[in-house]
Every structure is written in C-alpha cells, then in structure tokens.
Design a protein around this motif. Structure first.
Motif, PDB file in Angstrom:
ATOM      1  N   LYS A 165     -35.074  37.375  26.210  1.00  0.00           N
ATOM      2  CA  LYS A 165     -35.191  36.038  26.780  1.00  0.00           C
ATOM      3  C   LYS A 165     -33.793  35.435  26.826  1.00  0.00           C
ATOM      4  N   VAL A 166     -33.343  35.107  28.019  1.00  0.00           N
ATOM      5  CA  VAL A 166     -31.971  34.658  28.231  1.00  0.00           C
ATOM      6  C   VAL A 166     -31.986  33.236  28.765  1.00  0.00           C
ATOM      7  N   ALA A 167     -31.303  32.343  28.089  1.00  0.00           N
ATOM      8  CA  ALA A 167     -31.163  30.961  28.526  1.00  0.00           C
ATOM      9  C   ALA A 167     -29.751  30.759  29.062  1.00  0.00           C
ATOM     10  N   ILE A 168     -29.659  30.299  30.282  1.00  0.00           N
ATOM     11  CA  ILE A 168     -28.376  30.038  30.922  1.00  0.00           C
ATOM     12  C   ILE A 168     -28.249  28.540  31.115  1.00  0.00           C
ATOM     13  N   VAL A 169     -27.251  27.955  30.497  1.00  0.00           N
ATOM     14  CA  VAL A 169     -27.084  26.501  30.524  1.00  0.00           C
ATOM     15  C   VAL A 169     -26.093  26.154  31.619  1.00  0.00           C
ATOM     16  N   GLY A 170     -26.594  25.628  32.721  1.00  0.00           N
ATOM     17  CA  GLY A 170     -25.774  25.283  33.865  1.00  0.00           C
ATOM     18  C   GLY A 170     -26.065  26.185  35.042  1.00  0.00           C
ATOM     19  N   GLY A 171     -26.451  25.592  36.169  1.00  0.00           N
ATOM     20  CA  GLY A 171     -26.824  26.370  37.353  1.00  0.00           C
ATOM     21  C   GLY A 171     -25.758  26.369  38.419  1.00  0.00           C
ATOM     22  N   GLY A 172     -24.493  26.510  38.018  1.00  0.00           N
ATOM     23  CA  GLY A 172     -23.406  26.618  38.976  1.00  0.00           C
ATOM     24  C   GLY A 172     -23.196  28.052  39.407  1.00  0.00           C
ATOM     25  N   ILE A 173     -22.023  28.348  39.927  1.00  0.00           N
ATOM     26  CA  ILE A 173     -21.747  29.680  40.465  1.00  0.00           C
ATOM     27  C   ILE A 173     -21.820  30.738  39.372  1.00  0.00           C
ATOM     28  N   ALA A 174     -21.168  30.511  38.241  1.00  0.00           N
ATOM     29  CA  ALA A 174     -21.197  31.502  37.162  1.00  0.00           C
ATOM     30  C   ALA A 174     -22.608  31.652  36.599  1.00  0.00           C
ATOM     31  N   GLY A 175     -23.301  30.530  36.383  1.00  0.00           N
ATOM     32  CA  GLY A 175     -24.639  30.591  35.808  1.00  0.00           C
ATOM     33  C   GLY A 175     -25.629  31.317  36.691  1.00  0.00           C
ATOM     34  N   LEU A 176     -25.616  31.033  37.995  1.00  0.00           N
ATOM     35  CA  LEU A 176     -26.550  31.707  38.902  1.00  0.00           C
ATOM     36  C   LEU A 176     -26.190  33.173  39.100  1.00  0.00           C
ATOM     37  N   THR A 177     -24.888  33.494  39.076  1.00  0.00           N
ATOM     38  CA  THR A 177     -24.514  34.908  39.142  1.00  0.00           C
ATOM     39  C   THR A 177     -25.064  35.650  37.925  1.00  0.00           C
ATOM     40  N   ALA A 178     -24.942  35.025  36.741  1.00  0.00           N
ATOM     41  CA  ALA A 178     -25.485  35.638  35.533  1.00  0.00           C
ATOM     42  C   ALA A 178     -26.992  35.809  35.638  1.00  0.00           C
ATOM     43  N   ALA A 179     -27.678  34.806  36.176  1.00  0.00           N
ATOM     44  CA  ALA A 179     -29.132  34.903  36.334  1.00  0.00           C
ATOM     45  C   ALA A 179     -29.503  36.058  37.261  1.00  0.00           C
ATOM     46  N   ALA A 180     -28.785  36.170  38.389  1.00  0.00           N
ATOM     47  CA  ALA A 180     -29.078  37.239  39.347  1.00  0.00           C
ATOM     48  C   ALA A 180     -28.792  38.613  38.760  1.00  0.00           C
ATOM     49  N   ALA A 181     -27.714  38.729  38.001  1.00  0.00           N
ATOM     50  CA  ALA A 181     -27.344  40.032  37.428  1.00  0.00           C
ATOM     51  C   ALA A 181     -28.266  40.427  36.287  1.00  0.00           C
ATOM     52  N   LEU A 182     -28.625  39.475  35.437  1.00  0.00           N
ATOM     53  CA  LEU A 182     -29.452  39.786  34.268  1.00  0.00           C
ATOM     54  C   LEU A 182     -30.907  40.067  34.640  1.00  0.00           C
ATOM     55  N   ARG A 183     -31.403  39.425  35.722  1.00  0.00           N
ATOM     56  CA  ARG A 183     -32.779  39.738  36.138  1.00  0.00           C
ATOM     57  C   ARG A 183     -32.878  41.181  36.602  1.00  0.00           C
ATOM     58  N   LEU A 184     -31.791  41.727  37.166  1.00  0.00           N
ATOM     59  CA  LEU A 184     -31.800  43.124  37.593  1.00  0.00           C
ATOM     60  C   LEU A 184     -31.924  44.076  36.412  1.00  0.00           C
ATOM     61  N   GLU A 185     -31.585  43.588  35.217  1.00  0.00           N
ATOM     62  CA  GLU A 185     -31.718  44.405  34.003  1.00  0.00           C
ATOM     63  C   GLU A 185     -33.088  44.248  33.367  1.00  0.00           C
ATOM     64  N   GLY A 186     -33.980  43.484  33.989  1.00  0.00           N
ATOM     65  CA  GLY A 186     -35.344  43.359  33.500  1.00  0.00           C
ATOM     66  C   GLY A 186     -35.570  42.240  32.508  1.00  0.00           C
ATOM     67  N   HIS A 187     -34.591  41.356  32.315  1.00  0.00           N
ATOM     68  CA  HIS A 187     -34.728  40.304  31.309  1.00  0.00           C
ATOM     69  C   HIS A 187     -35.441  39.069  31.864  1.00  0.00           C
ATOM     70  N   GLU A 188     -35.920  38.252  30.960  1.00  0.00           N
ATOM     71  CA  GLU A 188     -36.583  36.998  31.325  1.00  0.00           C
ATOM     72  C   GLU A 188     -35.533  35.890  31.308  1.00  0.00           C
ATOM     73  N   ILE A 189     -35.284  35.279  32.475  1.00  0.00           N
ATOM     74  CA  ILE A 189     -34.151  34.369  32.640  1.00  0.00           C
ATOM     75  C   ILE A 189     -34.643  32.938  32.849  1.00  0.00           C
ATOM     76  N   HIS A 190     -34.056  32.021  32.096  1.00  0.00           N
ATOM     77  CA  HIS A 190     -34.303  30.590  32.279  1.00  0.00           C
ATOM     78  C   HIS A 190     -32.964  29.887  32.449  1.00  0.00           C
TER      79      HIS A 190
END
Length: 412
Positions: free
Chosen positions: A14-39
């Motif tokens: 379970k991955v929490a990303i604080v901030g939905g800017g360029i870095a945060g959304l890139t992290a969300a897109a990359a980590l979902r490809l690894e099968g993780h649950e992203i918030h």
C-alpha cells in the motif's frame, strides 16, 4: 513528495503519495505497473496543473517511456537541443547546439505545456485499461499521517512531509530573483516579420540574456503543437520575498515596463500578451542531509527544488519516481521497503544535488553562466542518463534474492 508504507508482508504494497504533481503522478503510474495499491493525496480540489510550459530533455522522455506515455498526448515541440541567444536590442544572435542530441541521448527533448504532461500522467496513473490497479486520487486532502511522524499537511508548496523526514522545518530561502510567466497565442504574430527570430533556424529555445541587461533575461519557446509561445521573463526581485506570495497575478503593463529597454521586437511581443500573467519567485532548496526516513521518501521538489536554469526540475522528479518503482518491484516484502528506499537515496541524492547546485551556480557564479550549453560532458551526464536502467542494474546487483526474513530487522 511521497510516503511509502504497507500493512502486511504480502503484496501488494500500500503506497501513499502525498502530492499529485508531476513527480507524484509519475510515481503513481510507475508503481501501479508493479502491482501495488496506490493512493495519491492532493490538497487542491481539482488536481489540475497550472503554470505554463515545461522542457523535457531526453533523460525525462526515457523515463516516461518506461511508464508507457503517449508522445502525441504531450503535443510537444522538438527542442533539438538548441538555444539561440539574442542581443538586447535584437540583431544577430548566437546559436548553441547540444552535442549530438539524437545519437547520444536517444531522443530530442520536447517542449510541452505543463497541463498536457500532467493530464497524461494522470491518465497513466488512473486509467482502467492499463496494467495494474488504477491509482486512487484523494482531493482536498489537508492532512496525512505516517507511522514515523505526526500528521503533516499535504500542501506541497511548503513540503511539510520534508519536515517529517528531516525532523525540522526546511524551506527554500529567498533568492532575490523572480520571473513573469505567461503564454501567447502564436496566431497573433502570423505574418509579422519582426518575429521571424522565434522560428528561425532549428527548433528550440530563444533567449535574450545580454551582459548589459542588469540581471534580466527573456526566454521564449513554442509548445502545444506550435500554437502557443511560452514566455519567461526573469529579473532581480528587490521586494522582501518572505513578505510576498510565492506566486501572484501580475499585469501585462508590469511585464512590459520591466523590460521596456529591450529591443522593439521583444517589447512588442510582450505587449501582445492578452492572457493571465503570473509573477513567480525563483527559489531553490539548500542541500538537505537525508531524503528517506524509514518507509517515507522525498521525491521531486520536496527533495531538491531547483532554479530553472538547466531545465531539469520536472526531469529530476520524473527520474526519482521511476527509480523508486524499479526498486519496489512486484512481490517486494513490506519488511524490505526501508532497504529499497535507502537504495533510492543512494542512487538519486548525488545526482539530484548536482543538478540543484549547478542550477543555482550557473546563475550566481559569473564564470559558470551558460556552462550547461557549452559543456558536452555535463550534457551527457544529465541528458544521457537512463534512470530505469541504472535502478534495475542496482536492484539486480544489490537487492535481488533478499528474503523477507533478511529485512525483518529493519521493519518500522
């Protein structure tokens, strides 16, 4: 800035990303490809990107390619690795070409509107038709609590998560510089020969940075399929910057007055602006001692906010994000998250600090001004970097084969 945690030792994390800017959304897109649950926890009510254009050099595009971005969605203009420097009153300029930008770096850089990049990253993070579980974006998320800290505001401007990681508050100090930023519809200058300098020669960035401009510079480049012109006009800011907002609305009249002694082709261009004009303070972070605490890691501006001098602010955040994802592949035990994040800091901190330091010194140290445009070695180091390959090689060499029990002593 991002916080990483898990409730159990089994996947998905379970991955929490604080901030939905360029870095945060890139992290969300990359980590979902690894099968993780992203918030993703975003303070704004809409999670839309403001501002104007952004440059994406080859290193950023290489990282974005890893998460499957659609080049057409960015509607970018080829940068061709060029910078044309013009004289204060116009006339002949100087052309600076990056060293062999295509063959060395694998792709020309792109100049695109920030909101187009943001929307594409949001699609990659949340679309239902992509591999992995779509990320969930929580809007108006005013507070976030980690296991290793008390609650922290999710507003990214002042990076409260940075305080959580460092244990003390560290903001970006005043720099004494600011910039007007705005966009101009290119249809307004169709057929006007005095603006031929914008399109002359190879595509890229045009800048007016003469020695006698009293610290002022005017930088323009096209974006959004060459329908918009991005304008950045920077100058020494004599205000008490701590007493002013970091970003505020300005007027065209203020912009024109600040550059009234520039050549007529430049002042006329500024006078044609009819959209919003924003005044941004230019600030950068000092180097901070750590980026990681337990299962919490800083990425992007939260770790290394830079001057725009090298055009690498967004690129460094994108590189950070894909590096984290490569070091937390599908099946990573929760107990090994701290070790993976420590590896992230090992890989990214020296590079991020180099770009941060150079971005400031190439403004403040006279003999280093314009060094990036002249140094083939620096260009190769920055634009030739492949963050995904570096992270995967590191993982294969140092982290492959680690068992959950091996990392259990580090569980927080």
């Amino acid at each position: 800035m991002s916080a990483f945690a898990s409730e159990s030792s089994t996947k998905p994390l379970k991955v929490a990303i604080v901030g939905g800017g360029i870095a945060g959304l890139t992290a969300a897109a990359a980590l979902r490809l690894e099968g993780h649950e992203i918030h993703v926890f975003e303070a704004s009510p809409t999670n839309t990107e403001l501002g104007a254009a952004v440059s994406l050099s080859a290193n950023a595009l290489r990282a974005l390619n890893h998460i499957g971005f659609d080049l057409k969605q960015l509607r970018g203009c080829d940068m061709l690795g060029s910078y044309v420097s013009l004289a204060l009153l116009g006339g002949e300029g100087r052309f600076n070409a990056w060293y062999d930008p295509l063959n060395t770096f694998g792709h020309y850089g792109l100049l695109c509107h920030r909101s187009d990049l943001h929307e594409e990253l949001k699609r990659l993070a949340t679309a239902e038709d992509r591999p992995g579980r779509p990320a969930t974006i929580h809007l108006k998320a005013g507070w976030f609590t980690t296991r290793t800290s008390s609650s922290a505001q999710t507003e990214s401007t002042h990076s409260a998560m940075r305080t959580s990681v460092l244990g003390y508050k560290q903001t970006a100090p005043p720099s004494g510089r600011a910039a007007f930023r705005c966009l101009l519809d290119l249809s307004k200058i169709d057929g006007c020969t005095e603006f031929d300098w914008i399109h002359a020669g190879p595509a890229g960035i045009r800048g007016v940075r003469p020695q006698n401009a009293r610290g002022r510079s005017l930088v323009v480049y096209t974006c959004r399929d060459k329908t918009l012109l991005n304008i950045v006009a920077s100058f020494p800011d004599l205000r008490d910057q701590d007493a002013c907002s970091w970003k505020e609305r300005a007027t065209k009249e203020q912009l024109v007055a600040a550059f009234a002694d520039f050549g007529p082709q430049f002042t006329k261009l500024l006078s044609l602006v009819d959209g919003p004009v924003h005044l941004w303070q230019i600030r950068s972070l000092p180097v901070i001692p750590v980026w990681v605490r337990g299962r919490t890691a800083l990425i992007g501006d939260a770790a290394h906010a830079t001057f725009p001098t090298l055009g690498q602010g967004s690129a460094m955040g994108i590189e950070d994000a894909v590096t984290v994802a490569c070091l937390l592949p599908d099946g990573t035990p929760a107990a090994l998250v701290p070790r993976s994040l420590a590896a992230y800091e090992t890989l990214r901190k020296p590079r991020g600090e180099f770009v941060l330091t150079e971005s400031v010194e190439q403004v403040t140290v006279p003999e280093k001004r314009g060094l990036y445009g002249r140094s083939r070695e620096m260009q190769a180091y920055i634009a030739g970097h492949d963050a995904v390959k570096v992270a995967r090689d590191y993982f294969e060499t140092h982290l492959t084969g680690a068992s959950e029990s091996e990392g259990s002593c580090g569980t927080l």
